[in-house]
Design an enzyme around this catalytic site. Structure first.
Site, mmCIF file in Angstrom:
data_model
loop_
_atom_site.group_PDB
_atom_site.id
_atom_site.type_symbol
_atom_site.label_atom_id
_atom_site.label_comp_id
_atom_site.label_asym_id
_atom_site.label_seq_id
_atom_site.Cartn_x
_atom_site.Cartn_y
_atom_site.Cartn_z
ATOM 1 N N HIS A 1 -15.549 6.224 58.706
ATOM 2 C CA HIS A 1 -15.397 5.746 60.084
ATOM 3 C C HIS A 1 -15.158 4.237 60.164
ATOM 4 O O HIS A 1 -15.315 3.636 61.224
ATOM 5 C CB HIS A 1 -16.624 6.152 60.910
ATOM 6 C CG HIS A 1 -16.758 7.638 61.046
ATOM 7 N ND1 HIS A 1 -17.962 8.283 61.263
ATOM 8 C CD2 HIS A 1 -15.829 8.633 60.979
ATOM 9 C CE1 HIS A 1 -17.757 9.598 61.330
ATOM 10 N NE2 HIS A 1 -16.483 9.822 61.149
ATOM 11 N N CYS B 1 -0.317 -8.908 65.131
ATOM 12 C CA CYS B 1 0.233 -9.480 63.880
ATOM 13 C C CYS B 1 -0.513 -9.014 62.629
ATOM 14 O O CYS B 1 -0.157 -9.370 61.518
ATOM 15 C CB CYS B 1 0.231 -11.007 63.951
ATOM 16 S SG CYS B 1 -1.414 -11.750 63.790
ATOM 17 N N ILE C 1 -20.909 2.568 59.607
ATOM 18 C CA ILE C 1 -19.933 1.476 59.730
ATOM 19 C C ILE C 1 -20.587 0.109 59.517
ATOM 20 O O ILE C 1 -20.030 -0.913 59.875
ATOM 21 C CB ILE C 1 -19.250 1.518 61.121
ATOM 22 C CG1 ILE C 1 -20.287 1.448 62.254
ATOM 23 C CG2 ILE C 1 -18.391 2.771 61.259
ATOM 24 C CD1 ILE C 1 -19.693 1.347 63.660
#
Length: 242
Positions: A121, A132, A105
């Protein structure tokens, strides 16, 4: 050059559609600790084990503690791509490598220049508001204190797959397609213990399955070639030319 590395060179030279599938071992040489090694995250002392902290349940119920651990242990902005990342980017540049499928990651494959990177991942570099869906970069998380929040009041979540969360289906489908079409599959720096990611190699249909790892994996007997050692050192011996 060892016989295994010479064989790897021969297989790469004779392939035109290579896919690389990598795990934590690809990034440990850039100074990012993996989860299962002796000095990895699972062996460090916290009030809770890392598997618990990095679960969806913990993230929801104890967000403050989650982000404390996350900032402390999951973000390594000083890390630089190593010889494996750079070699893979070069293989893509000359047209041999078609995709990198990664369990990491950290964004180091892209930092090395790789374009087609399928992040199973997710990535610490991407973050979003749960309310939002505003996008935030990594600074929003590391430069905030406690739980990072959006201007709208929503919580900012790292775009990483936590325990108990499913993988992104589109990324998964792209990975399956790339692996199933590959004429050579190189698997590196992974114990092949984490599912469903480890199960992806079952989609490979070719006869050039290469495993590069420091320790044995459950799939070694299936491989056409097993190369034992540091993935950066092994890739640094490969000549990559047009």
């Amino acid at each position: 050059m060892s016989d295994a590395v010479a064989k790897l060179q021969e297989l790469i030279d004779g392939s035109e559609n290579i896919v690389f599938f990598g795990g934590a071992g690809v990034s440990t040489e850039s100074g990012i600790p993996d989860f299962r090694s002796v000095d990895g995250l699972y062996h460090q002392k916290y009030d809770y084990p890392p598997e618990t902290i990095l679960s969806h349940t913990f993230y929801v119920s104890k967000p403050k503690e989650f982000f404390k651990f996350y900032r402390d242990k999951m973000v390594a902005l000083d890390a630089k791509p190593n010889k494996a990342h750079l070699a893979l980017a070069k293989l893509e540049e000359i047209g041999k490598l078609k995709a990198v499928v990664t369990q990491n990651i950290d964004g180091l494959h892209q930092a090395a220049g790789s374009k087609k990177v399928l992040e199973l991942h997710g990535s610490v570099l991407r973050n979003y508001c749960e309310k939002c869906h505003q996008f935030y970069d990594i600074k929003a998380v590391i430069e905030s204190e406690g739980v990072p929040t959006c201007a709208c009041g929503g919580r900012i979540k790292p775009d990483v797959v936590l325990y108990e969360e499913g993988l992104d289906q589109r990324t998964l489908q792209e990975a399956v397609k790339a692996i199933s079409e590959a004429d050579m599959l190189i698997i590196g720096g992974t114990s092949l213990a984490v599912y469903p990611a480890a199960g992806l190699i079952d989609y490979y249909q070719g006869h050039k399955l290469v495993l590069i790892n420091k320790t044995p994996t459950p799939r070694d007997s299936m491989a056409d070639l097993v190369v034992t050692g540091s993935i950066g050192e092994i890739f640094s011996q490969i000549k990559i030319e047009h």
